[in-house]
Design a protein around this motif. Sequence first.
Motif, short mmCIF file in Angstrom:
data_model
loop_
_atom_site.label_atom_id
_atom_site.label_comp_id
_atom_site.label_asym_id
_atom_site.label_seq_id
_atom_site.Cartn_x
_atom_site.Cartn_y
_atom_site.Cartn_z
N LEU A 247 0.84 -1.21 0.00
CA LEU A 247 0.00 0.00 0.00
C LEU A 247 0.87 1.26 0.00
CD1 LEU A 247 -3.08 0.73 0.24
CD2 LEU A 247 -2.64 1.05 2.67
N HIS A 307 -12.81 0.08 1.44
CA HIS A 307 -11.88 -0.57 0.51
C HIS A 307 -10.59 -0.97 1.21
CE1 HIS A 307 -14.01 1.36 -3.20
NE2 HIS A 307 -14.71 0.41 -2.61
N LEU A 308 -10.13 -0.14 2.15
CA LEU A 308 -8.94 -0.52 2.92
C LEU A 308 -9.21 -1.82 3.67
CD1 LEU A 308 -7.65 2.77 4.62
CD2 LEU A 308 -6.61 1.57 2.72
N ARG A 310 -11.50 -4.19 3.12
CA ARG A 310 -11.69 -5.37 2.25
C ARG A 310 -10.35 -5.83 1.68
NH1 ARG A 310 -16.12 -4.03 -1.95
NH2 ARG A 310 -17.22 -2.54 -0.66
N SER A 311 -9.53 -4.87 1.29
CA SER A 311 -8.24 -5.21 0.72
C SER A 311 -7.37 -5.95 1.75
CB SER A 311 -7.56 -3.92 0.25
OG SER A 311 -6.20 -4.10 0.09
N TYR A 314 -8.51 -9.42 2.09
CA TYR A 314 -8.08 -10.25 0.97
C TYR A 314 -6.65 -10.75 1.19
CZ TYR A 314 -6.74 -11.84 -3.63
OH TYR A 314 -6.29 -12.63 -4.67
N PHE A 315 -5.75 -9.84 1.57
CA PHE A 315 -4.35 -10.21 1.78
C PHE A 315 -4.20 -11.23 2.92
CE2 PHE A 315 -1.18 -7.48 -0.54
CZ PHE A 315 -2.08 -6.95 -1.45
N ALA A 316 -5.08 -11.15 3.92
CA ALA A 316 -4.91 -11.99 5.11
C ALA A 316 -5.67 -13.32 5.02
CB ALA A 316 -5.36 -11.21 6.35
N ARG B 31 4.56 -17.89 5.56
CA ARG B 31 3.29 -17.16 5.48
C ARG B 31 3.41 -15.99 4.50
NH1 ARG B 31 -1.81 -16.31 5.00
NH2 ARG B 31 -2.75 -14.70 6.25
N VAL B 35 1.01 -15.24 1.27
CA VAL B 35 0.27 -14.01 1.01
C VAL B 35 0.68 -13.43 -0.35
CG1 VAL B 35 -0.23 -11.67 1.84
CG2 VAL B 35 0.08 -13.52 3.49
N ALA B 38 -0.91 -14.93 -3.32
CA ALA B 38 -2.31 -14.55 -3.60
C ALA B 38 -2.39 -13.28 -4.44
CB ALA B 38 -3.04 -14.32 -2.27
N VAL B 39 -1.27 -12.60 -4.56
CA VAL B 39 -1.29 -11.28 -5.19
C VAL B 39 -0.46 -11.25 -6.48
CG1 VAL B 39 -0.62 -8.87 -4.84
CG2 VAL B 39 -1.60 -10.17 -2.93
N VAL B 86 1.84 -2.56 -7.65
CA VAL B 86 0.84 -3.48 -7.10
C VAL B 86 0.01 -2.67 -6.13
CG1 VAL B 86 0.50 -5.54 -5.68
CG2 VAL B 86 2.39 -5.46 -7.31
N ASP B 87 -1.21 -2.38 -6.52
CA ASP B 87 -2.05 -1.53 -5.67
C ASP B 87 -3.04 -2.39 -4.90
OD1 ASP B 87 -3.59 0.33 -4.47
OD2 ASP B 87 -4.25 1.34 -6.31
N PRO B 88 -2.89 -2.48 -3.58
CA PRO B 88 -3.83 -3.31 -2.81
C PRO B 88 -5.28 -2.84 -2.93
CG PRO B 88 -1.92 -2.75 -1.48
CD PRO B 88 -1.83 -1.93 -2.72
N LEU B 89 -5.49 -1.61 -3.40
CA LEU B 89 -6.86 -1.13 -3.55
C LEU B 89 -7.36 -1.33 -4.99
CD1 LEU B 89 -6.68 2.08 -1.35
CD2 LEU B 89 -7.28 -0.24 -0.70
N PHE B 93 -8.78 -6.79 -5.65
CA PHE B 93 -8.52 -7.15 -4.25
C PHE B 93 -9.60 -6.65 -3.29
CE2 PHE B 93 -4.04 -6.61 -5.91
CZ PHE B 93 -3.89 -7.95 -6.20
N ILE B 94 -10.51 -5.83 -3.80
CA ILE B 94 -11.54 -5.34 -2.89
C ILE B 94 -12.94 -5.81 -3.31
CG2 ILE B 94 -10.23 -3.32 -2.14
CD1 ILE B 94 -11.73 -1.63 -4.10
#
Lengths: 320, 97
Positions: A247, A307-308, A310-311, A314-316, B31, B35, B38-39, B86-89, B93-94
């Motif tokens: 992020l 969105h923070l 949910r994101s 997703y990662f966890a 771990r 993770v 997944a991305v 790589v944007d987690p948002l 991913f949301i």
Amino acid sequence: MNAAEGRIRLTALGGYLGSGKTTWLRHQLHEGRLRGAHVIVNEAAETPVDDALLGQSSTLSVLAGGCVCCAARQDLIDLLRRISDERSKVEGGAARLEKIVLETSGLADPGPIVEAIRSDPVLVYHVVVSEVIVAVDALHSLSQLRGEPLGRRQIEVADRLIVTKVDQVAQGPLQTLLATLSCLNPGAGLSGAVRGVDSPLPDFSGAEPERLPETDQLSPKAPVTPVRLHLDDSIDWTAFTVWLSALLHARGDDIVRVKGVVRTPTGRLLLQTVRKVVQTPEILPEQGDMREDNMIVVIGRGYKAEHLRRSLQYFARRSY
Amino acid sequence: MCSACGFPAAPGHWTEAGAPTAHDRLRSRMRRAEVLQAVLPFYGLKAYGGGEVPGIQISALSGGESILRDLDEVWALAEKMSGGPVDPLDPRFIGDE
């Protein structure tokens, strides 16, 4: 007669998010320079973190959940009135409170705070604002000054500017920053600090100040707002670090500040970031108020709180 | 320094602060790879777990392997390879796709 005689001297400590206000204040407390002072900490988010760092002050009040320059201004006035009232009841001969240090939130404009204290009909007899100190981050403040009117307003009202993190920038950019600061506020004293410890500043007499755009020409940006993220049992530290590091890499210019205390196998870790820079997490003792552990505050713009969350979920996730 | 591969350990990256023992560190590395896995495939990369090699093993789906020091290097590599961070948002991913 001294104008402050009989009144409590209040020092307002301001500066942008992550500029090093708490670090500086903590060191002053450690050195005993503010002995006997009542410290008031204001945080824009509802999760106070700075009080965990300032355990050394003799008296500490926390005003969380709004900036004292706007939303929580009345809370500050009420608190100062209470402090003044209690002080008035102290019998002659006993030690009375002489000093208050108000650490404002990084989103606060110290100007309206000082104005509010000075114009309150009760406080005017009890409290005198003796100094406005503003911490300026040597690493990030030039870019903030180019785009954030708030950073400029904070600097303009200061009596004293403390340039922090001076060990992290090269001499040239530091001289440009100093010349720019002295152009924005020629009357303010300038000093340097590294982790709260005084550090000499280079001579900048020949340096050119940065030509900053007029504040009314800045493109309007969305306001910076705090979002609270609860790290429940489904979010482990490793997944959280992968998520946060991505992020910050992608959006470090919009995510101005992240802070909070996270419980990990190592213990309670204090996590703090300023834009893309993450401070080495500090291990906190297992004491004090731990109710806000695992509550992270993300301060920035350009995204939705949902969105923070949910994101991060997703990662966890454990099974993909 | 790893005596097998000569890869210097980088102590003190902030993401490694939460694992005090060797056991915790190993578990954390596995771990972390899980993770990442997944991305990263969305960006043409694959992450490997395991404790044999220090650092983070990444391979490109098009071939080629790298051992990276920390997550900052992973995100920089992913950005270079896919042309954007790589944007987690990102909507994928949301759940907003």
